[in-house]
Design a protein around this motif. Structure first.
Motif, PDB file in Angstrom:
ATOM      1  N   ARG A  76      70.584  88.325  42.099  1.00 27.84           N
ATOM      2  CA  ARG A  76      71.081  87.290  43.007  1.00 27.84           C
ATOM      3  C   ARG A  76      69.976  86.267  43.292  1.00 27.84           C
ATOM      4  O   ARG A  76      68.840  86.631  43.604  1.00 27.84           O
ATOM      5  N   LEU A  77      70.348  84.995  43.172  1.00 24.45           N
ATOM      6  CA  LEU A  77      69.395  83.902  43.334  1.00 24.45           C
ATOM      7  C   LEU A  77      69.979  82.854  44.267  1.00 24.45           C
ATOM      8  O   LEU A  77      71.200  82.665  44.327  1.00 24.45           O
ATOM      9  N   PRO A  78      69.119  82.130  44.960  1.00 26.10           N
ATOM     10  CA  PRO A  78      69.623  81.034  45.797  1.00 26.10           C
ATOM     11  C   PRO A  78      70.194  79.915  44.941  1.00 26.10           C
ATOM     12  O   PRO A  78      69.922  79.811  43.741  1.00 26.10           O
ATOM     13  N   ASP A  79      70.974  79.060  45.559  1.00 24.91           N
ATOM     14  CA  ASP A  79      71.639  77.981  44.838  1.00 24.91           C
ATOM     15  C   ASP A  79      70.651  77.083  44.115  1.00 24.91           C
ATOM     16  O   ASP A  79      70.924  76.584  43.022  1.00 24.91           O
ATOM     17  N   ASP A  80      69.469  76.873  44.690  1.00 28.65           N
ATOM     18  CA  ASP A  80      68.502  75.943  44.093  1.00 28.65           C
ATOM     19  C   ASP A  80      67.624  76.589  43.030  1.00 28.65           C
ATOM     20  O   ASP A  80      66.633  75.994  42.596  1.00 28.65           O
ATOM     21  N   ALA A  81      67.994  77.786  42.554  1.00 29.69           N
ATOM     22  CA  ALA A  81      67.241  78.415  41.471  1.00 29.69           C
ATOM     23  C   ALA A  81      67.557  77.793  40.118  1.00 29.69           C
ATOM     24  O   ALA A  81      66.806  77.966  39.158  1.00 29.69           O
ATOM     25  N   ILE A  82      68.665  77.062  40.018  1.00 27.33           N
ATOM     26  CA  ILE A  82      69.055  76.462  38.741  1.00 27.33           C
ATOM     27  C   ILE A  82      68.164  75.263  38.434  1.00 27.33           C
ATOM     28  O   ILE A  82      67.782  74.507  39.334  1.00 27.33           O
ATOM     29  N   LEU A  83      67.777  75.123  37.157  1.00 28.21           N
ATOM     30  CA  LEU A  83      67.050  73.920  36.733  1.00 28.21           C
ATOM     31  C   LEU A  83      68.059  72.776  36.663  1.00 28.21           C
ATOM     32  O   LEU A  83      69.039  72.860  35.909  1.00 28.21           O
ATOM     33  N   PRO A  84      67.861  71.700  37.396  1.00 30.85           N
ATOM     34  CA  PRO A  84      68.915  70.691  37.521  1.00 30.85           C
ATOM     35  C   PRO A  84      69.071  69.768  36.328  1.00 30.85           C
ATOM     36  O   PRO A  84      70.128  69.165  36.141  1.00 30.85           O
ATOM     37  N   GLU A  85      68.054  69.643  35.496  1.00 32.31           N
ATOM     38  CA  GLU A  85      68.101  68.636  34.432  1.00 32.31           C
ATOM     39  C   GLU A  85      68.476  69.237  33.077  1.00 32.31           C
ATOM     40  O   GLU A  85      68.266  70.417  32.814  1.00 32.31           O
ATOM     41  N   ASN A  86      69.022  68.365  32.189  1.00 36.14           N
ATOM     42  CA  ASN A  86      69.295  68.692  30.789  1.00 36.14           C
ATOM     43  C   ASN A  86      70.122  69.959  30.588  1.00 36.14           C
ATOM     44  O   ASN A  86      69.646  70.923  29.998  1.00 36.14           O
ATOM     45  N   PRO A  87      71.359  69.974  31.054  1.00 38.00           N
ATOM     46  CA  PRO A  87      72.191  71.140  30.772  1.00 38.00           C
ATOM     47  C   PRO A  87      72.472  71.259  29.284  1.00 38.00           C
ATOM     48  O   PRO A  87      72.519  70.264  28.562  1.00 38.00           O
ATOM     49  N   GLY A  88      72.670  72.465  28.826  1.00 37.93           N
ATOM     50  CA  GLY A  88      72.959  72.703  27.413  1.00 37.93           C
ATOM     51  C   GLY A  88      71.759  73.249  26.675  1.00 37.93           C
ATOM     52  O   GLY A  88      70.659  73.374  27.217  1.00 37.93           O
ATOM     53  N   LEU A  89      71.973  73.569  25.402  1.00 38.47           N
ATOM     54  CA  LEU A  89      70.906  74.144  24.590  1.00 38.47           C
ATOM     55  C   LEU A  89      69.769  73.164  24.331  1.00 38.47           C
ATOM     56  O   LEU A  89      68.683  73.577  23.916  1.00 38.47           O
ATOM     57  N   ALA A  90      69.999  71.877  24.567  1.00 42.20           N
ATOM     58  CA  ALA A  90      68.902  70.913  24.427  1.00 42.20           C
ATOM     59  C   ALA A  90      67.753  71.267  25.353  1.00 42.20           C
ATOM     60  O   ALA A  90      66.592  70.952  25.061  1.00 42.20           O
ATOM     61  N   GLY A  91      68.046  71.925  26.468  1.00 39.23           N
ATOM     62  CA  GLY A  91      66.999  72.304  27.412  1.00 39.23           C
ATOM     63  C   GLY A  91      65.987  73.261  26.812  1.00 39.23           C
ATOM     64  O   GLY A  91      64.799  72.934  26.696  1.00 39.23           O
ATOM     65  N   PRO A  92      66.415  74.474  26.409  1.00 41.35           N
ATOM     66  CA  PRO A  92      65.442  75.391  25.808  1.00 41.35           C
ATOM     67  C   PRO A  92      64.892  74.897  24.481  1.00 41.35           C
ATOM     68  O   PRO A  92      63.734  75.162  24.155  1.00 41.35           O
ATOM     69  N   PHE A  93      65.689  74.167  23.691  1.00 42.29           N
ATOM     70  CA  PHE A  93      65.197  73.692  22.404  1.00 42.29           C
ATOM     71  C   PHE A  93      64.021  72.742  22.573  1.00 42.29           C
ATOM     72  O   PHE A  93      63.089  72.736  21.767  1.00 42.29           O
ATOM     73  N   ALA A  94      64.048  71.913  23.613  1.00 40.96           N
ATOM     74  CA  ALA A  94      62.922  71.001  23.856  1.00 40.96           C
ATOM     75  C   ALA A  94      61.643  71.780  24.124  1.00 40.96           C
ATOM     76  O   ALA A  94      60.552  71.371  23.710  1.00 40.96           O
ATOM     77  N   CYS A  95      61.762  72.919  24.809  1.00 37.16           N
ATOM     78  CA  CYS A  95      60.591  73.764  25.084  1.00 37.16           C
ATOM     79  C   CYS A  95      60.130  74.467  23.813  1.00 37.16           C
ATOM     80  O   CYS A  95      58.922  74.589  23.557  1.00 37.16           O
ATOM     81  N   LEU A  96      61.096  74.941  23.025  1.00 43.59           N
ATOM     82  CA  LEU A  96      60.737  75.603  21.770  1.00 43.59           C
ATOM     83  C   LEU A  96      59.970  74.662  20.848  1.00 43.59           C
ATOM     84  O   LEU A  96      59.045  75.078  20.146  1.00 43.59           O
ATOM     85  N   ASP A  97      60.340  73.395  20.832  1.00 45.82           N
ATOM     86  CA  ASP A  97      59.608  72.440  19.995  1.00 45.82           C
ATOM     87  C   ASP A  97      58.159  72.308  20.445  1.00 45.82           C
ATOM     88  O   ASP A  97      57.256  72.124  19.611  1.00 45.82           O
ATOM     89  N   GLU A  98      57.916  72.392  21.751  1.00 45.84           N
ATOM     90  CA  GLU A  98      56.532  72.365  22.229  1.00 45.84           C
ATOM     91  C   GLU A  98      55.763  73.564  21.695  1.00 45.84           C
ATOM     92  O   GLU A  98      54.607  73.453  21.260  1.00 45.84           O
ATOM     93  N   ALA A  99      56.384  74.747  21.739  1.00 46.65           N
ATOM     94  CA  ALA A  99      55.717  75.953  21.253  1.00 46.65           C
ATOM     95  C   ALA A  99      55.520  75.907  19.740  1.00 46.65           C
ATOM     96  O   ALA A  99      54.473  76.321  19.224  1.00 46.65           O
ATOM     97  N   ARG A 100      56.522  75.411  19.035  1.00 45.44           N
ATOM     98  CA  ARG A 100      56.409  75.323  17.575  1.00 45.44           C
ATOM     99  C   ARG A 100      55.279  74.392  17.169  1.00 45.44           C
ATOM    100  O   ARG A 100      54.576  74.640  16.188  1.00 45.44           O
ATOM    101  N   TYR A 101      55.122  73.315  17.911  1.00 45.80           N
ATOM    102  CA  TYR A 101      54.023  72.396  17.620  1.00 45.80           C
ATOM    103  C   TYR A 101      52.683  73.119  17.729  1.00 45.80           C
ATOM    104  O   TYR A 101      51.798  72.949  16.870  1.00 45.80           O
ATOM    105  N   GLY A 102      52.511  73.935  18.766  1.00 47.87           N
ATOM    106  CA  GLY A 102      51.265  74.688  18.897  1.00 47.87           C
ATOM    107  C   GLY A 102      51.045  75.656  17.756  1.00 47.87           C
ATOM    108  O   GLY A 102      49.909  75.890  17.319  1.00 47.87           O
ATOM    109  N   ILE A 103      52.132  76.230  17.238  1.00 48.90           N
ATOM    110  CA  ILE A 103      52.030  77.163  16.113  1.00 48.90           C
ATOM    111  C   ILE A 103      51.527  76.456  14.866  1.00 48.90           C
ATOM    112  O   ILE A 103      50.760  77.032  14.078  1.00 48.90           O
TER     113      ILE A 103
END
Length: 421
Positions: A256-283
């Motif tokens: 159980r989490l409070p209502d404001d636990a959700i990340l408000p920006e970029n709904p959809g798989l574009a959200g995690p994919f943008a982070c994965l690209d940062e990690a892939r760049y480091g690799i």
């Protein structure tokens, strides 16, 4: 069980193309500072950490002081380094061990990037300074037992219950989860629930992300304190790779989490994919660090090991291996540098990152395997780094997108046709 510690930072003998001259003074200063830390704090101990399957949590504050946690991010106590500087840091840390570089990537490129890119101002202020200082550890929960290369197939879900969110599901291969303070968990959410949450937050004065009420589901991110009831992280053991790192199974049982636990920006798989690209760049950079270290270990050994009355480095077949390894490393570093310059110019595209991750990860693994052959039987001991690097790179080659996934990303770019399904 100790790896050879190199002298003060200089151009590698694998630098056949004088890439050293392509870096600015500030870039070389970052490289040399991180290399000195890796030589002093990681190399003398990494064989024992790897053998004992221990992640050295005591170096987290030191990595923070070094400025490498979220170093490519701006503000909130982050270093605001350039993409090339961050890449060079990843290269030097992975030259010591992929597992330690993985910590830096999970903390900075995944957990911190998710909050930085997609979080509210309050979420950024709450977590990013602490994560940058190493006072808190973050993890990133996307992969599931049945959804690895196909994250759209995830079964973890978040639903509204009154003014709270309730998360149920399971994640797998989640780095740092058992020692993390906060987890970025990706779950499917109905648009109706997301809209209800958005409406409540808008009435409370929070920003709106423009989610429509269509009755469909989409992937959203949540900040989950790992002390939450129902959150369980269990390290995956035993492992043959990334032994100086932590990967976990995570279960979410009515968290159980409070209502404001959700990340408000970029709904959809574009959200995690943008982070994965940062990690892939480091690799792209990090893998070449492991390859370079393995090459240098093999080169040094070949010059000292005598058979048939002379150093084995005098043999034609050994020289062929050394020449091919050096060429592969030089080409891989050219790829990394090109991507870094594009990233700093704001011109880096997803298919370019796939090209770099695909080729540099598999090239680095081939280099490390070849380096081990030059070491002969001695190469299977932890007195030498190449086989340890090769074992780690089996994971690096797999995570953040397998060879097959990145090949199909490139195929889609070349043909305009989707081949994933």
């Amino acid at each position: 069980m100790t790896d050879v510690v190199r002298p003060a930072a200089t151009a590698s003998p694998a630098d056949l193309l004088d890439l050293e001259s392509e870096f600015s003074v500030s870039e070389l200063e970052v490289r040399d500072r991180v290399r000195e830390f890796a030589d002093r704090r990681i190399r003398p101990r990494i064989a024992r950490w790897f053998a004992d399957a221990v992640f050295p949590r005591e170096i987290v504050p030191e990595l923070a002081e070094l400025g490498v946690l979220g170093m490519h991010l701006d503000g909130y106590g982050c270093a605001g380094a350039s993409a090339v500087e961050y890449g060079l840091a990843c290269q030097e840390i992975e030259a010591a061990d992929s597992g330690i570089r993985t910590f830096v990537s999970v903390q900075g490129s995944l957990a911190m990037s998710a909050i930085h890119k997609h979080g509210s101002e309050a979420q950024k202020e709450q977590w990013l300074p602490r994560l940058a200082r190493g006072e808190a550890i973050g993890c990133f929960g996307l992969t599931e037992p049945g959804a690895g290369s196909d994250p759209a197939g995830m079964t973890t879900r978040a639903r509204r219950d009154g003014g709270e969110w309730v998360l149920d599901g399971a994640k797998r291969w989640i780095g740092l989860a058992s020692i993390a303070d906060v987890a970025v968990i990706w779950a499917k959410v109905s648009d109706d629930d997301a809209a209800a949450s958005q409406g409540a937050r808008s009435r409370a004065g929070a920003s709106s992300s423009g989610v429509s009420t269509t009755g469909c589901e989409r992937v959203r991110g949540f900040l989950v304190p790992t002390s939450s009831a129902g959150f369980t992280a269990t390290p995956i053991e035993p492992k043959l790779s990334m032994r100086a790192s932590i990967q976990c199974d995570v279960t979410l049982d009515g968290v159980r989490l409070p209502d404001d636990a959700i990340l408000p920006e970029n709904p959809g798989l574009a959200g995690p994919f943008a982070c994965l690209d940062e990690a892939r760049y480091g690799i792209v950079w990090g893998a070449m660090g492991a390859a370079r270290d393995a090459f240098e270990a093999a080169l040094g050994y070949a010059g000292e090991r005598e058979q048939f009355g002379r150093p084995i480095a005098a043999n034609q077949l050994v020289q062929e291996k050394l020449a091919n390894m050096a060429l592969d490393i030089s080409k891989g570093q050219l790829i990394a540098l090109r991507l870094g310059r594009l990233k700093d110019a704001g011109k880096l595209r997803a298919h370019m990152i796939s090209a770099g991750k695909l080729d540099n990860a598999r090239t680095a693994l081939d280099v490390c395997r070849t380096a081990r052959t030059i070491l002969g039987g001695n190469g299977i001991t932890l007195d030498h780094s190449p086989l340890r690097h090769a074992l780690n790179l089996e994971t690096v080659r797999t995570y953040e997108g397998t060879d097959e996934v990145h090949t199909l990303v490139l195929g889609r770019h070349l043909t305009g046709l989707q081949a994933f399904r």
